[in-house]
Write an enzyme that holds these catalytic residues in place. Structure first.
Site, mmCIF file in Angstrom:
data_model
loop_
_atom_site.group_PDB
_atom_site.id
_atom_site.type_symbol
_atom_site.label_atom_id
_atom_site.label_comp_id
_atom_site.label_asym_id
_atom_site.label_seq_id
_atom_site.Cartn_x
_atom_site.Cartn_y
_atom_site.Cartn_z
ATOM 1 N N CYS A 2 0.875 -1.172 0.000
ATOM 2 C CA CYS A 2 0.000 0.000 0.000
ATOM 3 C C CYS A 2 0.907 1.215 0.000
ATOM 4 O O CYS A 2 1.617 1.466 0.975
ATOM 5 C CB CYS A 2 -0.922 -0.002 1.211
ATOM 6 N N GLU A 99 -3.795 1.265 -6.441
ATOM 7 C CA GLU A 99 -2.852 0.237 -6.870
ATOM 8 C C GLU A 99 -2.703 0.350 -8.379
ATOM 9 O O GLU A 99 -3.603 0.845 -9.056
ATOM 10 C CB GLU A 99 -3.351 -1.162 -6.456
#
Length: 232
Positions: A2, A99
């Site tokens: 992340c 992402e």
């Protein structure tokens, strides 16, 4: 992993023993490593909110290197994380995270959020380092294997805690076996994702347009760290 996320709603994190815990609010759509992020934990005076540096620096570190993520599978083994996992756990409120899906030589950014677009909390750990004017309270987001929704983009994803597990995660007496059970992938059926503009690749860009769905485009490799804040 992340490496970028958002926090833009005025929702509250509800915890046992408190009617509501108000969050200091500043809508942010492109939170990057080394920036200040909101954390909720017992920092020594009961449960409270505090701004933390994203990039955990172990208290014993001499080089100031920060870790933005910590793998759930090795939390107990890694010296950088083991003590924080046992003693210094935190909630990190968020509305979603980004992402990137690789396509040839480029990467297309995607925004991942809960299907109902509600706020949630990442599982985090924190530590303090330095003294006086150099004191830093920093944190890392714990990651786990990707669920079916995120797997199309990356093989890892941040641990998203269920609301029912918040109190357990922050409980200083919780046993490690129970805590480790919380570090599984969030149900894919309760998540959604869509492609977004490559403008999110640059940490200085901000605004709600960064999470707006766009047609797939040829992205560019993201710049991970905010140029205003030097990498840890």
């Amino acid at each position: 992993m992340c490496g970028r996320f958002t926090l833009h709603s005025r929702d509250r994190i509800k915890l046992k023993g408190l009617t509501a815990l108000d969050l200091p609010f500043e809508a942010r759509y492109n939170i990057a490593p080394s920036q200040q992020i909101l954390g909720i934990a017992d920092f020594g005076r009961g449960i409270e909110t505090r701004m933390l540096t994203w990039g955990l620096i172990p208290s014993w570190s001499t080089d100031g290197k920060g870790f933005i993520n910590a793998r759930a599978e090795t939390l107990e083994e890694k010296p950088s994380f083991s003590e924080s996992f046992r003693m210094r756990r935190c909630l990190i409120p968020a509305n979603g995270f980004f992402e990137w899906r690789r396509s040839g030589r480029t990467k297309q950014p995607h925004y991942v959020q809960l299907a109902d677009e509600s706020q949630f909390a990442f599982a985090g750990i924190w530590d303090g380092s330095g003294h006086g004017d150099t004191a830093i309270t920093s944190c890392a987001i714990i990651t786990t294997a990707a669920n079916e929704t995120v797997a199309a983009l990356h093989n890892r994803m941040p641990v998203i805690l269920s609301v029912e597990s918040y109190d357990v995660w922050l409980n200083p007496t919780a046993d490690l076996a129970s805590l480790k059970q919380l570090l599984s992938p969030y149900p894919a059926s309760r998540m959604a994702c869509h492609p977004v503009s490559s403008a999110v690749n640059h940490p200085h860009n901000e605004g709600a347009d960064l999470v707006t769905r766009v047609d797939a485009e040829a992205g560019t490799t993201p710049s991970l760290f905010d140029p205003v804040f030097p990498p840890l």
